[in-house]
Structures are given as structure tokens and as C-alpha cells.
Design a protein around this motif. Structure first.
Motif, PDB file in Angstrom:
ATOM      1  N   THR A 321      48.261  97.805  36.102  1.00 25.73           N
ATOM      2  CA  THR A 321      49.053  97.282  34.996  1.00 25.73           C
ATOM      3  C   THR A 321      50.190  96.430  35.521  1.00 25.73           C
ATOM      4  OG1 THR A 321      48.546  99.267  33.695  1.00 25.73           O
ATOM      5  CG2 THR A 321      50.374  97.903  32.936  1.00 25.73           C
ATOM      6  N   SER A 322      50.375  95.263  34.928  1.00 28.30           N
ATOM      7  CA  SER A 322      51.487  94.379  35.268  1.00 28.30           C
ATOM      8  C   SER A 322      52.204  93.990  33.979  1.00 28.30           C
ATOM      9  CB  SER A 322      50.967  93.130  35.984  1.00 28.30           C
ATOM     10  OG  SER A 322      50.215  92.315  35.084  1.00 28.30           O
ATOM     11  N   ASP A 323      53.198  93.104  34.126  1.00 22.67           N
ATOM     12  CA  ASP A 323      53.924  92.643  32.940  1.00 22.67           C
ATOM     13  C   ASP A 323      53.020  91.890  31.978  1.00 22.67           C
ATOM     14  OD1 ASP A 323      56.145  93.733  34.046  1.00 22.67           O
ATOM     15  OD2 ASP A 323      56.910  91.851  34.876  1.00 22.67           O
ATOM     16  N   LEU A 324      51.926  91.323  32.493  1.00 24.66           N
ATOM     17  CA  LEU A 324      51.025  90.529  31.657  1.00 24.66           C
ATOM     18  C   LEU A 324      49.895  91.354  31.070  1.00 24.66           C
ATOM     19  CD1 LEU A 324      50.796  87.326  33.884  1.00 24.66           C
ATOM     20  CD2 LEU A 324      52.321  87.773  31.948  1.00 24.66           C
ATOM     21  N   GLY A 325      49.813  92.632  31.434  1.00 23.62           N
ATOM     22  CA  GLY A 325      48.751  93.486  30.912  1.00 23.62           C
ATOM     23  C   GLY A 325      47.979  94.162  32.020  1.00 23.62           C
ATOM     24  N   LYS A 326      46.780  94.593  31.700  1.00 19.92           N
ATOM     25  CA  LYS A 326      45.957  95.314  32.666  1.00 19.92           C
ATOM     26  C   LYS A 326      45.030  94.345  33.403  1.00 19.92           C
ATOM     27  CE  LYS A 326      46.045  99.673  30.112  1.00 19.92           C
ATOM     28  NZ  LYS A 326      46.989 100.285  31.060  1.00 19.92           N
ATOM     29  N   TYR A 327      44.709  94.713  34.671  1.00 14.84           N
ATOM     30  CA  TYR A 327      43.830  93.873  35.475  1.00 14.84           C
ATOM     31  C   TYR A 327      43.120  94.731  36.509  1.00 14.84           C
ATOM     32  CZ  TYR A 327      47.450  94.109  39.119  1.00 14.84           C
ATOM     33  OH  TYR A 327      48.338  94.542  40.064  1.00 14.84           O
ATOM     34  N   VAL A 328      42.086  94.146  37.113  1.00 19.01           N
ATOM     35  CA  VAL A 328      41.352  94.806  38.204  1.00 19.01           C
ATOM     36  C   VAL A 328      41.192  93.807  39.341  1.00 19.01           C
ATOM     37  CG1 VAL A 328      40.093  96.410  36.710  1.00 19.01           C
ATOM     38  CG2 VAL A 328      39.122  94.159  37.192  1.00 19.01           C
ATOM     39  N   TYR A 329      40.880  94.318  40.530  1.00 20.00           N
ATOM     40  CA  TYR A 329      40.568  93.470  41.666  1.00 20.00           C
ATOM     41  C   TYR A 329      39.060  93.301  41.745  1.00 20.00           C
ATOM     42  CZ  TYR A 329      45.328  93.678  43.519  1.00 20.00           C
ATOM     43  OH  TYR A 329      46.676  93.546  43.705  1.00 20.00           O
ATOM     44  N   VAL A 330      38.618  92.040  41.852  1.00 24.25           N
ATOM     45  CA  VAL A 330      37.200  91.700  41.925  1.00 24.25           C
ATOM     46  C   VAL A 330      36.933  90.948  43.226  1.00 24.25           C
ATOM     47  CG1 VAL A 330      35.323  90.434  40.809  1.00 24.25           C
ATOM     48  CG2 VAL A 330      37.025  91.611  39.418  1.00 24.25           C
ATOM     49  N   VAL A 331      35.798  91.217  43.857  1.00 22.91           N
ATOM     50  CA  VAL A 331      35.396  90.532  45.082  1.00 22.91           C
ATOM     51  C   VAL A 331      34.479  89.365  44.710  1.00 22.91           C
ATOM     52  CG1 VAL A 331      34.227  90.749  47.305  1.00 22.91           C
ATOM     53  CG2 VAL A 331      35.583  92.658  46.413  1.00 22.91           C
ATOM     54  N   ASN A 332      34.824  88.146  45.182  1.00 25.02           N
ATOM     55  CA  ASN A 332      33.987  86.987  44.881  1.00 25.02           C
ATOM     56  C   ASN A 332      32.915  86.783  45.950  1.00 25.02           C
ATOM     57  OD1 ASN A 332      35.286  85.863  47.075  1.00 25.02           O
ATOM     58  ND2 ASN A 332      36.605  84.511  45.836  1.00 25.02           N
ATOM     59  N   GLU A 333      32.216  85.615  45.882  1.00 24.10           N
ATOM     60  CA  GLU A 333      31.106  85.367  46.810  1.00 24.10           C
ATOM     61  C   GLU A 333      31.572  85.255  48.259  1.00 24.10           C
ATOM     62  OE1 GLU A 333      31.897  83.689  44.189  1.00 24.10           O
ATOM     63  OE2 GLU A 333      30.272  83.937  42.735  1.00 24.10           O
ATOM     64  N   LYS A 334      32.840  84.889  48.482  1.00 26.40           N
ATOM     65  CA  LYS A 334      33.371  84.751  49.837  1.00 26.40           C
ATOM     66  C   LYS A 334      34.029  86.038  50.335  1.00 26.40           C
ATOM     67  CE  LYS A 334      34.317  79.820  49.118  1.00 26.40           C
ATOM     68  NZ  LYS A 334      35.369  78.772  49.132  1.00 26.40           N
ATOM     69  N   GLU A 336      36.456  87.459  49.010  1.00 34.54           N
ATOM     70  CA  GLU A 336      37.884  87.376  48.777  1.00 34.54           C
ATOM     71  C   GLU A 336      38.258  88.209  47.548  1.00 34.54           C
ATOM     72  OE1 GLU A 336      38.795  82.846  50.390  1.00 34.54           O
ATOM     73  OE2 GLU A 336      38.582  83.245  48.233  1.00 34.54           O
ATOM     74  N   VAL A 337      39.460  88.774  47.588  1.00 39.07           N
ATOM     75  CA  VAL A 337      39.966  89.574  46.477  1.00 39.07           C
ATOM     76  C   VAL A 337      40.618  88.655  45.453  1.00 39.07           C
ATOM     77  CG1 VAL A 337      41.569  91.394  45.793  1.00 39.07           C
ATOM     78  CG2 VAL A 337      40.315  91.581  47.945  1.00 39.07           C
TER      79      VAL A 337
END
Length: 392
Positions: A321-334, A336-337
Motif C-alpha cells: 500500500t502506498s499513498d496512491l493505493g495498493k500495488y504489487v511487484y511484477v516480473v517482466n520479460e527481462k 526486471e521488477v
């Protein structure tokens, strides 16, 4: 070494105690200089370290819609015990807070006035019976006389009327006797239902009034009813007004956070919004044989109704949770987070229902969260999602 010998010569000409202190200071300074001459560790070494993380590959699913709210327990039957006759309360006949059965005596009201009233009315009944017999004999006598033309028809009519009046008075006396017996029986106040008795509300020796004085209450503890309500916004998530048919299940969360083992069923759903509370009022019934639910207790209820389609299930530990709302960390094709803002719904077990922000195939990181930031390179290890499949 020359500098060290020079300092030693100077110290040699100083007083012993001052020279000793200066020597200690010089030695410590030399040691610090030697330590400071080492090559510094790179600050970016830890930040550049590649770490392994566990990821869940997202797959859309359908989950039941559930909402929790505060509710209050009440007895399915809460009976007020009031005397049906007035008088002096002579005795308590039960133990406060103890279970009682239907027909069990609870209180004794002074029966003597009612016994005397019954005796008086029974004497009046005997008198009425004697008058009926006398009136019957007189009617029979006048019937024979009028048949032989010794008396007029009007005399016989009077005798017959007196007989009828006597019989009516006899019936009235019988009714009064039955009522007097009933009033006498009411001096022993009995439990009308099974349940748990309440406290005494009148002391022995107190004058109580018929049908008005509240002596105690009896509460039925199994089943119990639980009352709650949902606002317009909450009902919108269910698709509108709830009913006995649309609600699939009702669960209770006890004050200690555990879930009550028995499931409930809706037995009342209001057809309109309460104008004072702004909610649709509902009531569910629960079996309560172990008496863990007590009338007046506040609990939480989880109502399950309807279904959310094409949503994603994410463990709560992965959602930040941040000031802008909820989020998650996703791993892309490289590998990278990246941060991914999400919109969540309700909980299912220990997981969030994600309504928006994720796509099928996204790899959501579920551990080592505290060591991550956007752009960091990681080594992802995919774990199956079967362990968090939603369950009702």
C-alpha cells in the motif's frame, strides 16, 4: 620511523604522567590511520546483488462475492414473564441464570386470597344449584295444574321463566368457579418455553400487578438469531437487494477472530431500506447447541452471495500500500521488477481478490518484497497457484 623517534624524544622530556597520555593518543591515532587506509567497500554491491524470488503466474478465476459487517446476536425466543394475577410475591422457585423447561414453576404469588374467592364462588354455585332444583319442581307443579285448569297459563309461564333464570344463574356460577380455579392456578407462575432464565426483577414480599409487572425473562439459546444490515453501496456489489434465495451462506466470526463452525441461513430479508439506518435489514438463524453465541453479543458476519468473474487471487503478503493505493511487484520479460497498481475487492481466506490491474500470465512476486524496488533484476521461480484456490 624518524618521526616516531622524534616524538619519543619530546615525550621523554615531559612529566611522566603527561607523557604517558600523549603516547596513548599517538598510538590510537596511528591505528586509526592504518584502518582508514584500507580500500572502502562499494555501496552499490548490496544493491546490485541479484536475488531469487518466488512468483505466481496469474490465471483468472471466478470467486464468490462476500462482505463482512458487524451484527448482534439475539435469542430466537426471548419471552417476558409477567404474572396473570396480582398479589404479594411470596417466593422464587428457580435459580437465576439456570436452564428451565416449559411448565416448570418460577414464582409463587400469595394464593390465599384466591383460595378464599374460590370457596365463596363454590358456595354460590351450590346455592344456584338448589334454586334450579326448586324452580324445576315449581314449573312441573304448575304444568300439572294448568293441565287440569286449576291455574291460568300465565301462572305456568311465570314458573317456567323462573326456572330458566335459575338455570342461567347456575351456568354463570359455574363459569365463575372455573375462572376462580384458573386465577388460583396463576398464583404459581410457570415457564411457558424452554430456555435460560433471567435475573429476578422483583424481591420476595413485593406487590406485583397482573399482566404488567415484569418478573424475569427466558431466552432460548438454540437456535439464535443474528441481525445485521447492508448499505446501498454494499448491496450494489451483490447486484441489488438480498433475499433468502440469493444468499448462499452466512458465516459468523467470533470476537476472538475464529470462525464459528456452524453455518447460518437467512430467515428474514427486509423488502425496503430502513430510513433511519440506511440499510437493508437481514436476519440469519444459527444452531447454538454449544452456546458459544450469547444474546446481546456483537460478532461479525460474512455473507456470501453471487459471483465475481475473471478476477485474480493474490496472497495478502504480496499486496503493498502506498499513498496512491495498493500495488504489487511484477516480473517482466527481462526479469526486471516493476510496480503494478491494482484494485482489490474482498478477502478470501488469506488472499486478496484483485478486480483490476493484472492480466493473465503476469508473474506476481510473493516473497523478499522488502528487498525489491522498480528496475531491480531478480531470478524468478514460478510456483503453482493451486494452494490459494478460492473456497467458500
Amino acid at each position: 620511523m624518524a618521526i616516531f623517534r622524534f616524538k619519543k624524544i619530546i615525550i621523554g622530556h615531559l612529566p611522566a604522567n603527561i607523557g604517558f597520555m600523549i603516547a596513548i593518543i599517538l598510538i590510537v591515532g596511528f591505528m586509526l590511520t592504518a584502518c582508514g587506509s584500507r580500500e572502502p567497500v562499494s555501496e552499490n554491491t548490496a544493491a546490485d546483488e541479484t536475488i531469487s524470488v518466488t512468483v505466481l503466474q496469474m490465471k483468472s478465476t471466478n470467486v464468490p462475492i462476500s462482505i463482512e459487517t458487524v451484527a448482534q446476536v439475539e435469542g430466537a425466543k426471548e419471552t417476558e414473564i409477567r404474572p396473570r394475577v396480582g398479589g404479594i410475591l411470596l417466593k422464587w422457585l428457580y435459580t437465576e441464570g439456570a436452564p428451565v423447561k416449559a411448565g416448570e414453576p418460577l414464582f409463587l404469588i400469595d394464593p390465599e386470597p384466591f383460595q378464599n374467592n374460590l370457596a365463596e364462588i363454590q358456595a354460590q354455585l351450590l346455592e344456584r344449584e338448589a334454586r334450579v332444583r326448586q324452580a324445576e319442581r315449581e314449573e312441573n307443579r304448575q304444568r300439572r295444574l294448568v293441565a287440569e285448569n286449576f291455574v291460568s297459563q300465565s301462572v305456568y309461564d311465570i314458573a317456567a321463566a323462573n326456572h330458566a333464570v335459575a338455570k342461567a344463574a347456575l351456568q354463570s356460577a359455574k363459569v365463575r368457579v372455573r375462572q376462580a380455579k384458573l386465577d388460583l392456578s396463576y398464583t404459581t407462575v410457570i415457564a411457558p418455553v424452554n430456555g435460560i432464565s433471567g435475573r429476578f426483577l422483583f424481591s420476595e414480599g413485593t406487590l406485583v400487578a397482573a399482566n404488567t409487572s415484569l418478573l424475569t425473562t427466558i431466552t432460548q439459546l438454540s437456535p439464535v438469531w443474528i441481525r445485521f444490515g447492508f448499505s446501498d453501496n454494499e448491496l450494489t456489489r451483490f447486484g441489488g437487494r438480498l433475499s433468502e434465495q440469493s444468499v448462499q451462506q452466512v458465516n459468523v466470526i467470533l470476537p476472538d477472530g475464529t470462525e464459528y463452525q456452524k453455518k447460518g441461513q437467512i430467515n428474514f430479508a427486509a423488502s425496503q431500506i430502513d430510513p433511519l439506518l440506511g440499510t437493508q435489514q437481514l436476519r440469519a438463524t444459527f444452531e447454538n447447541t454449544d452456546q458459544r453465541l450469547l444474546p446481546g453479543q456483537f460478532v461479525r458476519v460474512r455473507v456470501i452471495a453471487g459471483e465475481s468473474r475473471d478476477v485474480f487471487i493474490v496472497p495478502q503478503v504480496a499486496v503493498l500500500t502506498s499513498d496512491l493505493g495498493k500495488y504489487v511487484y511484477v516480473v517482466n520479460e527481462k526479469n526486471e521488477v516493476t510496480e503494478r497498481p491494482i484494485v482489490v475487492g474482498n478477502w478470501i481466506d488469506k488472499n486478496w481478490v484483485v478486480l483490476e490491474g493484472l492480466d493473465a500470465g503476469d508473474k506476481v512476486i510473493v516473497d523478499n518484497i522488502i528487498r525489491l524496488n522498480s528496475g531491480k533484476i531478480v531470478i524468478p521461480h514460478v510456483r503453482a497457484m493451486s494452494f490459494i484456490q478460492p473456497s467458500v
